[in-house]
Every structure is written in structure tokens, then in C-alpha cells.
Scaffold this active site. Structure first.
Site, PDB file in Angstrom:
ATOM      1  CG  HIS A 275      37.666  33.200  39.821  1.00 42.51           C
ATOM      2  ND1 HIS A 275      36.800  32.877  38.805  1.00 42.51           N
ATOM      3  CD2 HIS A 275      38.714  32.353  39.710  1.00 42.51           C
ATOM      4  CE1 HIS A 275      37.325  31.883  38.094  1.00 42.51           C
ATOM      5  NE2 HIS A 275      38.473  31.543  38.633  1.00 42.51           N
ATOM      6  CB  CYS A 276      31.998  32.846  41.119  1.00 43.42           C
ATOM      7  SG  CYS A 276      31.372  34.506  41.451  1.00 43.42           S
ATOM      8  CD  GLN A 277      31.261  33.123  34.093  1.00 44.62           C
ATOM      9  OE1 GLN A 277      31.651  32.010  34.396  1.00 44.62           O
ATOM     10  NE2 GLN A 277      31.704  33.760  33.027  1.00 44.62           N
TER      11      GLN A 277
END
Length: 170
Positions: free
Chosen positions: A61-63
Site C-alpha cells: 500500500h501507499c497513500q
């Protein structure tokens, strides 16, 4: 690309055999993260990490989803194990009421610093070219080209420089 929603991840994230890899910058991770997540920023991402996790279910995941998709593209074809991307990233985790490890404020994320500095340099170049010497417009052109190059290649020289500044060290 396999997707997993925040609601689905909340059900399994604290079980053995699930590893969450956060590909956001260290400054973003420092401000808040999913408990137990491993921070491996996209720009320093290596396949070797996944080789050690061969028996685990891995969730990236990222933002908001863009950088984790890039990480998945890098490794998806090389590994036949269960690899997932958190749909809509950390933002969806927060919206779903997922637990967050919060730390003391880490200041501004590097990309916001880039935006502020680049914008200031463009304005400075334009103002100085109007009131001082027309050659100052070259500063605005240089910054504009740098931003175009960063968008085209995914590499930002200003961000690379800012990441090593003392105020961005953790």
C-alpha cells in the site's frame, strides 16, 4: 493485479502469514502507519525483500494507490505467491476505521516540499524577470523543465536532494 479492500485487510492483517509493505516515503510513514507494516519506499524497493517473504501473503500500500501499483508491477511477474494491493491505499484504511500507529509530526512530506520550493522558484523567476533582468525567466524555465522531466521519468532531482536534508532524516 489482485486487490484487497481495507475492510478485508482489517479482518486478516494481524494474523500470522500476512505482511503489509508500505511503499510511501519515510516521512509519510513516520506520521502514521498501519501497525506492523514494513516501510520500503518505492524508490528503494528491491525484489530481494520479497524473496524472504516467500511463505507469506504480501499486501502493498501507499497513500492512495499509485505507488503500490508501481511496486506490484515490478514484482508481480517474478513471484507466484499471493501478492495484493490495498485498494485506494492508506486513505481507505483510515476511512475504514483501521488502527493507526501515530507518531510525533514529521513535518511536511518531501513532495509537498518540492511543490512549495518549485512554485516559489517559478514565481521568483517571473518577478525578477519583470523587475530586474529578463534573464531571470531562465529560472522558471529550468524549474518547469525539471518538473516535466520528473513527471516523464518518475525521478525528481529536487526530491532526491530534499530527502537527504537534515530536517527530513528520521
Amino acid at each position: 493485479m489482485k486487490m484487497i479492500t481495507a475492510v478485508e485487510l482489517k479482518k486478516i492483517y494481524n494474523k500470522k502469514g500476512v505482511v503489509i509493505i508500505d511503499v510511501r516515503d519515510a516521512s509519510e510513514f513516520f506520521v502514521g502507519a498501519i501497525p506492523g507494516a514494513i516501510n520500503i519506499p518505492l524508490d528503494s524497493f528491491e525484489d530481494k525483500v520479497l524473496e524472504k517473504l516467500s511463505d507469506k501473503k504480501v499486501v502493498f500500500h501507499c497513500q492512495g494507490g499509485g505507488r503500490s501499483a508501481q511496486a506490484m508491477e515490478k514484482i508481480e511477474k517474478k513471484f507466484g505467491k499471493e501478492i495484493f494491493e490495498l485498494e485506494e491505499g492508506f486513505n481507505s484504511w483510515v476511512e475504514a476505521g483501521g488502527e493507526i500507529e501515530k507518531r510525533v509530526s514529521a513535518g511536511l512530506p518531501v513532495m509537498r516540499q518540492v511543490q512549495m520550493i518549485a512554485g516559489s522558484l517559478v514565481v521568483l523567476g517571473v518577478v525578477m524577470s519583470i523587475y530586474n533582468d529578463a534573464a531571470w525567466i531562465g529560472l522558471s524555465v529550468f524549474v518547469g523543465f525539471g518538473l516535466f522531466f520528473a513527471g516523464l521519468t518518475g525521478w525528481c532531482g529536487m526530491a532526491s536532494l530534499l530527502k537527504v536534508m537534515p530536517w527530513n532524516k528520521r
